[in-house]
Design an enzyme around this catalytic site. Structure first.
Site, PDB file in Angstrom:
ATOM      1  CD  GLU A   1      49.793  65.329 -62.531  1.00  0.00           C
ATOM      2  OE1 GLU A   1      50.869  65.920 -63.501  1.00  0.00           O
ATOM      3  OE2 GLU A   1      48.803  64.840 -62.132  1.00  0.00           O
TER       4      GLU A   1
ATOM      5  CG  ASP B   1      51.367  63.720 -70.120  1.00  0.00           C
ATOM      6  OD1 ASP B   1      51.734  63.058 -69.358  1.00  0.00           O
ATOM      7  OD2 ASP B   1      50.647  64.552 -70.047  1.00  0.00           O
TER       8      ASP B   1
END
Length: 501
Positions: free
Chosen positions: A189, A328
């Site tokens: 993250e 991502d």
């Protein structure tokens, strides 16, 4: 030879939490197999083709240990093979069902070809899992690999011994699978707390990612962090958000295939986005030719955006600029059907536009390192702080995880022979600490599933820990039962917890 406009680094983060044997539809194994079919297979194919062409240093790829474990797992390989077969059958059924409609009939045929090609690719190249493929493209020099802690925990909320253990073991697991210990990591993250760079340096990590606001937007060079030799790179949000942001980006264009609309009778996605507020039943059929025309425009737009940004930075700073765009991996293919083709398009078009494309390691070697910085607490989540993982919606999970870590560190782990029961006990704790569970709750994305997964792994840890403490002979059989459900890391050795080595 003219000087490049600047240096561009594409960084992709590949991650899913442990999913095998933990639910199927709509969350669970289906999530894994869709991402595998539509993101990992085409992306591995692209990297292999780049390698065959002799290309080098094309991008930086993060692969979390827990994802690599799933893509190597014998059960997952068998189950995914079956999933691909069912995809092929669904496409055949769609061809029959959609006869008479030219666009839908063509879509069914294209889906059938895609399923056939995926099945053939999997059977020929993936029989032994992902690690041999990853090792091959690493050895060819196409990518720089980033590692990370074992189960993708949000590191700022970990006790230091747990944080160190998860990172050491994660790097060691990647070395076992690929033969190389990564020098860089994608911090889960992009979570950072002041001082974490010291732990990175002890673990041999030389570079990591933060989000642009952590550097106050000054992402045009890497920076040593504090007094360490570890450098951080920041995402350039002005460029990155052209593709994907909390509110907009290319994948939402009306011409692209709609992720959310299903033809449930065949399990395929027949529609294009059409419009943000159009009901699924009213969406237009997907038109691949229209999508391809749009894709070419978006490749050109992104390249133009990168070049314009580099010229602005050069004029401002008086030096060759660096632009880092990071996403991502699962965006490309799984969420955005056209994403893999877009990736290939920009990686081929940027050098033609005079942009040097390289890895994070290549950027350091090219001298894109500026003055040291002191970083604030940060992440790439909402608000660029920690609220997604420690906010009010997940306060109970934060408290539970803190207490779990205390119980984990209180385990009596002998320094003698290795104990498989203790190994599984530690594994369950680490699976409970995955950052995914809090993210899914905060974002209200399969929140019930996420809470259940965190609670289940915590309960398994507590059951094993109690059996170990009492010396109950049932500990070994219980550990074996849990190991059959989740055994991502065969090399994980509980004796390393807290040892610092």
């Amino acid at each position: 030879m003219t000087e490049p406009e600047g240096t561009f680094c594409l960084v992709l983060h590949s991650h899913l939490p442990w999913l095998p044997r933990h639910g199927t539809w709509p969350v669970g194994e289906e999530w894994l197999y869709q991402a595998w079919a539509h993101s990992y297979l085409p992306f591995a194919d692209l990297l292999s083709r780049f390698a065959d062409e002799g290309k080098r240093d094309m991008l930086t790829l993060g692969v979390t240990p827990v994802l690599a474990a799933q893509l190597d797992d014998p059960y997952s390989l068998r189950a995914f093979h079956e999933w691909l077969g069912h995809w092929l059958l669904r496409a055949r059924h769609a061809a029959t069902l959609w006869q008479g409609d030219d666009l839908l009939s063509d879509l069914a045929a294209a889906e059938h070809r895609a399923a056939e090609n995926a099945l053939a690719d999997f059977e020929s190249r993936w029989r032994h899992g992902f690690s041999p493929i990853l090792r091959s493209v690493m050895d060819s020099g196409v990518i720089e690999l980033l590692g990370g802690p074992l189960t993708h925990p949000f590191q700022p909320l970990l006790a230091e011994p747990v944080r160190s253990f998860a990172l050491r073991e994660g790097l060691a697991d990647t070395r076992l699978r690929t033969g190389t210990t990564p020098e860089g990591i994608w911090a889960p993250e992009c979570g950072y707390a002041p001082g974490m760079e010291s732990g990175y340096q002890r673990a041999g990590v030389r570079r990591f990612l933060v989000d642009g606001p952590a550097l106050r937007g000054d992402t045009s060079a890497a920076h040593p962090v504090g007094s360490s030799d570890v450098v951080c790179f920041g995402r350039d949000l002005e460029v990155t958000y052209r593709v994907w942001s909390p509110k907009a980006g290319y994948p939402g264009h009306s011409a692209y295939r709609d992720f959310h609309t299903w033809a449930h009778e065949v399990g395929l996605k027949p529609s294009r986005v059409t419009g943000k507020h159009i009901e699924p039943a009213d969406k237009a059929p997907y038109d691949p030719a229209l999508a391809a025309d749009t894709l070419r425009l978006h490749v050109k737009d992104f390249v133009d955006t990168v070049v314009t940004r580099m010229r602005e930075l050069r004029a401002r700073d008086g030096r060759s600029p660096l632009v880092v765009a990071a996403y991502d991996t699962e965006l490309f293919g799984h969420w955005w059907h056209e994403g893999p083709a877009w990736l290939e398009g920009i990686l081929r078009a940027l050098p033609e536009a005079g942009v040097r494309v390289t890895t994070l390691r290549g950027a350091v070697e090219a001298g894109h390192v500026a003055e040291p910085v002191d970083l604030p607490a940060s992440s790439w989540g909402s608000g660029k702080d920690w609220r997604v993982w420690d906010g009010e919606q997940v306060a109970d999970m934060v408290s539970a995880n803190s207490a779990l870590q205390q119980r984990l560190l209180a385990l009596d782990i002998p320094r003698g022979h290795r104990d498989g029961t203790l190994d599984q006990t530690v594994t369950e704790a680490l699976l409970a600490l995955s950052s995914d569970w809090a993210f899914m709750v905060t974002k209200d994305s399969a929140a019930d599933y996420a809470r259940r997964r965190a609670a289940d792994h915590t309960a398994r840890f507590d059951e094993l820990a109690a059996l170990v403490r009492s010396g109950d002979p049932a500990a070994a059989t219980t550990a074996e039962r849990f190991r059959a459900l989740a055994n991502p890391f065969g090399r994980l050795d509980a004796r390393g917890l807290g040892s610092g080595s």
